[in-house]
Design a protein around this motif. Structure first.
Motif, PDB file in Angstrom:
ATOM      1  N   SER A  20      -8.740  -2.962   7.566  1.00  0.00           N
ATOM      2  CA  SER A  20      -8.484  -3.035   6.131  1.00  0.00           C
ATOM      3  C   SER A  20      -7.015  -2.746   5.849  1.00  0.00           C
ATOM      4  CB  SER A  20      -9.360  -2.017   5.409  1.00  0.00           C
ATOM      5  OG  SER A  20      -8.962  -0.696   5.772  1.00  0.00           O
ATOM      6  N   GLU A  21      -6.593  -2.969   4.593  1.00  0.00           N
ATOM      7  CA  GLU A  21      -5.229  -2.619   4.199  1.00  0.00           C
ATOM      8  C   GLU A  21      -4.992  -1.121   4.374  1.00  0.00           C
ATOM      9  OE1 GLU A  21      -4.386  -3.918   0.278  1.00  0.00           O
ATOM     10  OE2 GLU A  21      -4.384  -6.061   0.782  1.00  0.00           O
ATOM     11  N   TYR A  22      -6.013  -0.336   4.092  1.00  0.00           N
ATOM     12  CA  TYR A  22      -5.908   1.111   4.284  1.00  0.00           C
ATOM     13  C   TYR A  22      -5.674   1.441   5.757  1.00  0.00           C
ATOM     14  CZ  TYR A  22      -7.586   5.893   4.974  1.00  0.00           C
ATOM     15  OH  TYR A  22      -7.705   7.208   5.368  1.00  0.00           O
ATOM     16  N   ASP A  23      -6.478   0.853   6.649  1.00  0.00           N
ATOM     17  CA  ASP A  23      -6.296   1.097   8.079  1.00  0.00           C
ATOM     18  C   ASP A  23      -4.903   0.684   8.534  1.00  0.00           C
ATOM     19  OD1 ASP A  23      -8.867   2.086   8.392  1.00  0.00           O
ATOM     20  OD2 ASP A  23      -9.712   0.122   8.872  1.00  0.00           O
ATOM     21  N   ASN A  77      -6.851   5.611  -0.571  1.00  0.00           N
ATOM     22  CA  ASN A  77      -7.991   5.360   0.307  1.00  0.00           C
ATOM     23  C   ASN A  77      -8.794   4.145  -0.157  1.00  0.00           C
ATOM     24  OD1 ASN A  77      -9.611   6.212  -1.828  1.00  0.00           O
ATOM     25  ND2 ASN A  77     -10.142   8.161  -0.915  1.00  0.00           N
ATOM     26  N   LYS A  78      -9.862   3.859   0.566  1.00  0.00           N
ATOM     27  CA  LYS A  78     -10.636   2.655   0.281  1.00  0.00           C
ATOM     28  C   LYS A  78     -11.383   2.741  -1.048  1.00  0.00           C
ATOM     29  CE  LYS A  78     -11.222   1.692   5.206  1.00  0.00           C
ATOM     30  NZ  LYS A  78     -12.163   1.564   6.354  1.00  0.00           N
ATOM     31  N   THR A 108      -2.037   8.556   1.340  1.00  0.00           N
ATOM     32  CA  THR A 108      -2.031   7.159   0.899  1.00  0.00           C
ATOM     33  C   THR A 108      -3.227   6.918  -0.016  1.00  0.00           C
ATOM     34  OG1 THR A 108      -1.850   4.863   1.656  1.00  0.00           O
ATOM     35  CG2 THR A 108      -3.362   6.304   2.872  1.00  0.00           C
ATOM     36  N   HIS A 163       0.860  -1.184   0.000  1.00  0.00           N
ATOM     37  CA  HIS A 163       0.000   0.000   0.000  1.00  0.00           C
ATOM     38  C   HIS A 163       0.897   1.236   0.000  1.00  0.00           C
ATOM     39  CE1 HIS A 163      -4.316   0.886   0.495  1.00  0.00           C
ATOM     40  NE2 HIS A 163      -3.912   2.032   0.989  1.00  0.00           N
TER      41      HIS A 163
END
Length: 386
Positions: A177-180, A215-216, A213, A12
């Motif tokens: 999530s990968e974002y988190d 986002n979802k 970054t 990510h």
């Protein structure tokens, strides 16, 4: 100078950057979020502090860029990059053509400036770097962070942090999530830099740190963040004591402008019971607000956003909050506080729904920070488990 970096968290993409613009001459006074308001600069400050600007810039939903070096050259290039991107999205090939064109090289002249970032096109996500007139970009491979670009006077500090200090997999809630995960890990990194901020200022970088970054929804954006810095004593014993929630830094974005709120908590606190739940109330001694424009802005938009902020109550918590616990000890003779040698600061990230941080803001001025005792116990017990 600067600190900017591009790296990956579980594939990510993440960009981080500080906000300090330095100059060759000395500063008259320092007025930045991470230092007390209007204080005299330290005598051994390497460069003066000119102003605050965003080093990380979201050009479009598929392009984010961080810069380091000559501010005027960066402004010229990013303003043009933004204008062309508004007309048509860049691809990695058209971006390469833009940066390597004779027109852009002429505009850069002899200015030492560099750019790092990420672009999304039909071929996926790709990192990039461009440098003019010898501006240095450190390209290194850190096993846990992938292909990493770092530039600025804080480069060595961040390289050391990534390689030795900040854990790659912080303790995080399940089912994120990968974002988190990317934001939580990045918060730990930037929070660790905030903890050493006085040393950073001496090296002419810091002031605050931004995170950008994917986002979802698959678009680049910047992250609203709240950092809490707390003191813990007796951390070597079986009964650590949370002495004080000392400071809070809240970063939010309004019309591309970064707004940083700083809260400084008092030395005394008191118990509080609300609906049979036990809390602790920390008085807020000082509150400041800073507005920081993107590099492509031609001016600082203080007046523009004042009407937006006026009358708006402050929500100090963000979707992701980050607690940094500083292990301290008291000098029995002088009563002074110092960090415990060899004892690491602990980072405790929290998703918003798992935290109970409340700020009372009568007349839209924050007066009190209230935290559930259950959360304070969780912070204190972090040292018990070590």
């Amino acid at each position: 100078m600067t600190l900017i970096a591009a790296f990956y968290i579980n594939n990510h993409p993440v960009l981080i950057g500080d906000v300090l613009i330095s100059c060759p001459g000395p500063s008259q006074l320092i007025d930045i979020p991470t230092c007390d308001r209007k204080i005299s600069p330290p005598e051994d400050l390497e460069r003066g502090i000119l102003e605050l600007r965003q080093k990380v810039n979201i050009i479009s939903s598929n392009l984010m860029v961080a810069w380091c070096g000559d501010w005027c050259a960066a402004h010229t290039l990013l303003k043009e990059l933004k204008a062309r991107s508004d007309a048509a999205n860049f691809t990695r090939n058209s971006l390469k053509t833009f940066f390597e064109s004779d027109e852009i090289r002429d505009w850069m002249g002899k200015a030492e400036v560099c750019f790092i970032g990420y672009i999304i096109d039909a071929d996926g996500i790709k990192e990039f770097q461009y440098s003019f007139n010898g501006a240095k970009i450190n390209e290194i491979k850190i096993p846990t962070y992938g292909n990493t670009f770092i530039s600025g006077s804080g480069s060595n500090d961040l390289i050391h942090l990534l390689e030795t200090t900040v854990p790659r997999q912080p303790s995080i809630p399940k089912k994120t999530s990968e974002y988190d995960d990317a934001v939580i890990a990045s918060q730990c990194i930037c929070g660790a830099l905030l903890v050493t901020e006085f040393k950073n200022i001496l090296s002419s970088y810091g002031g605050s740190f931004e995170i950008a970054t994917l986002n979802k929804q698959g678009m680049f954006h910047k992250v609203d963040i709240t950092y809490f810095l707390s003191y813990v004593s007796n951390c070597e014993s079986s009964n650590p004591k949370l002495e004080l929630v000392k400071k809070a830094y809240k970063l939010i974005y309004i019309k591309d402008v970064l707004v940083v709120y700083t809260l400084s908590m008092g030395q005394t606190f008191r118990p509080l019971i609300l609906d049979s739940v036990h809390y602790t109330e920390f008085p807020i001694d000082e509150y400041q607000r800073y507005t920081i424009a993107p590099c492509y802005y031609p001016y600082s938009p203080e007046k523009e956003i004042w009407s937006v902020l006026s009358g708006v109550s402050i929500d100090i918590t963000s979707s992701l909050n980050c607690n940094h616990l500083l292990p301290i000890e008291y000098n029995n003779l002088s009563g002074e506080i110092s960090l415990v040698p060899g004892k690491n600061t602990i980072c405790k990230p929290h998703l918003r729904e798992n935290s109970s941080y409340i700020v009372k803001s009568p007349n839209n001025r924050p007066s009190t920070l209230i935290i559930k005792n259950e959360d304070l116990d969780d912070l204190r017990n972090s040292y018990k488990r070590k």
